[in-house]
Scaffold this motif. Structure first.
Motif, PDB file in Angstrom:
ATOM      1  N   CYS A   1      -9.573  29.179  32.612  1.00 44.45           N
ATOM      2  CA  CYS A   1      -8.240  28.638  32.344  1.00 44.45           C
ATOM      3  C   CYS A   1      -7.802  28.992  30.929  1.00 44.45           C
ATOM      4  N   CYS A   2      -6.514  28.891  30.678  1.00 45.84           N
ATOM      5  CA  CYS A   2      -5.921  29.237  29.386  1.00 45.84           C
ATOM      6  C   CYS A   2      -6.376  28.254  28.308  1.00 45.84           C
TER       7      CYS A   2
ATOM      8  N   ARG B   1      -3.416  33.989  35.494  1.00 50.88           N
ATOM      9  CA  ARG B   1      -3.318  34.931  34.392  1.00 50.88           C
ATOM     10  C   ARG B   1      -3.229  36.348  34.942  1.00 50.88           C
TER      11      ARG B   1
ATOM     12  N   GLU C   1      -6.034  39.247  28.714  1.00 46.11           N
ATOM     13  CA  GLU C   1      -5.286  38.638  29.805  1.00 46.11           C
ATOM     14  C   GLU C   1      -4.210  37.723  29.241  1.00 46.11           C
ATOM     15  N   GLN C   2      -3.134  37.540  30.013  1.00 39.82           N
ATOM     16  CA  GLN C   2      -2.031  36.681  29.586  1.00 39.82           C
ATOM     17  C   GLN C   2      -1.845  35.539  30.576  1.00 39.82           C
ATOM     18  N   CYS C   3      -1.759  34.338  30.030  1.00 41.72           N
ATOM     19  CA  CYS C   3      -1.512  33.158  30.856  1.00 41.72           C
ATOM     20  C   CYS C   3      -0.102  33.231  31.435  1.00 41.72           C
TER      21      CYS C   3
ATOM     22  N   PHE D   1       0.161  32.816  26.586  1.00 43.97           N
ATOM     23  CA  PHE D   1      -0.907  33.055  25.611  1.00 43.97           C
ATOM     24  C   PHE D   1      -1.788  34.223  26.055  1.00 43.97           C
TER      25      PHE D   1
ATOM     26  N   ASN E   1     -10.678  38.421  27.776  1.00 41.03           N
ATOM     27  CA  ASN E   1     -11.338  37.801  28.917  1.00 41.03           C
ATOM     28  C   ASN E   1     -11.694  38.862  29.954  1.00 41.03           C
TER      29      ASN E   1
ATOM     30  N   TYR F   1      -8.767  35.536  20.658  1.00 44.54           N
ATOM     31  CA  TYR F   1      -7.411  35.058  20.951  1.00 44.54           C
ATOM     32  C   TYR F   1      -6.404  35.873  20.158  1.00 44.54           C
TER      33      TYR F   1
END
Length: 296
Positions: free
Chosen positions: A8-9, A17, A36-38, A43, A47, A220
């Motif tokens: 999860c984000c 994502r 990866e992008q949520c 965000f 990942n 991040y």
């Protein structure tokens, strides 16, 4: 190498994502990592990523300048020349925020240069640095005991000022660390966080070669919205967002090196200037930003 995948984000806890970008680790391993992008909050994060007990191997390089005092090569010399100016700018900032000084903790203090400057100026300083080599230099630099681990340090203690200069993007246990920071910052005290800015001109210009992606060390990749949401949820209020104008030049230098195999200094200067100029009319989106949070 043991890898871990976030389900999860880290910001909004969303579970959907999409792939954002594939970047290469140009500093150590030459491996590729996926960002990866949520889908919920936007965000971006690395990942999967190396597990916390495995990530140390990806810092073992003389090119990782913040963990050494090497001045070999033009990039290192430029870094250290600029660092003298930025150290004074950082000191000026913390003194403006807290004129009475007091206790200051630098999390991820590297070789201790910032702590040393603050100590000479009258602050009571403390530091945390996981890297053993950098920590030893910091001890020699500051004549202070430097802790090795965030979550096991300074239980029950508080600080008027906690700084994290390009550190938050490296931390595996993000939520636990933010809770730890909430408990360590004194009431009316300040938390100062500097991180690269995903929405900067140079990030868009260099794409997968943008040096500030720095996979897999950077876990991040923050936007202004993401970091404000993340930290504000812990009881902090964002009071200032400040530029780090030198970063656009340094990041552009490394980005041209990653793209072309050698540094294009002329382009780096040109793109660095353009990035800073662009940011002025695009919501303060400089290459790196300093976020000043105050605890109520």
């Amino acid at each position: 190498m043991k890898m871990e995948t976030l389900s999860c984000c880290p910001v909004c806890k969303g579970e959907r994502r999409t792939p954002y970008l594939v970047c290469k680790d140009y500093t150590v391993s030459q491996e590729e990592f996926t960002l990866e992008q949520c889908q919920s909050c936007g965000f971006v994060f690395t990942n999967p990523r190396p597990a916390e007990n495995e990530i140390g191997a990806y810092y073992q390089s003389t090119d990782y300048i913040s963990h050494s005092n090497t001045k070999q090569g033009l990039v290192a010399k430029a870094y250290h020349s600029v660092r003298k100016i930025t150290l004074q700018n950082k000191l000026k900032l913390v003194n403006e925020l807290s004129p009475k000084k007091g206790r200051l903790l630098d999390v991820g203090c590297g070789t201790g240069m910032f702590l040393s400057v603050c100590k000479e100026d009258g602050w009571q300083v403390a530091g945390i640095e996981p890297d053993a080599g950098a920590r030893q230099i910091a001890v020699e630099q500051t004549a202070e005991h430097i802790q090795s681990s965030i979550l096991e340090s300074y239980a029950g203690e508080t600080f008027q000022m906690i700084t994290m200069w390009h550190v938050l993007e490296h931390i595996h246990q993000l939520d636990a660390t933010l809770n730890w920071l909430k408990d360590r910052v004194a009431n009316q005290g300040h938390l100062v966080i500097a991180v690269p800015n995903l929405q900067s001109f140079d990030a868009q210009e260099y794409g997968k070669y943008w040096a500030a992606y720095d996979v897999p060390r950077h876990l991040y990749h923050f936007s202004q919205k993401a970091i404000q949401q993340l930290v504000s949820e812990k009881g902090f209020t964002l009071t200032q967002t400040l530029p780090m104008p030198f970063d656009s030049f340094y990041v552009s230098m490394l980005s041209t090196k990653y793209r072309d195999g050698k540094i294009n200094y002329v382009e780096a200067v040109r793109k660095g200037l353009r990035s800073n100029q662009w940011a002025k009319s695009h919501q303060n989106n400089y290459s790196s930003l300093i976020y000043v949070f105050k605890k109520a």
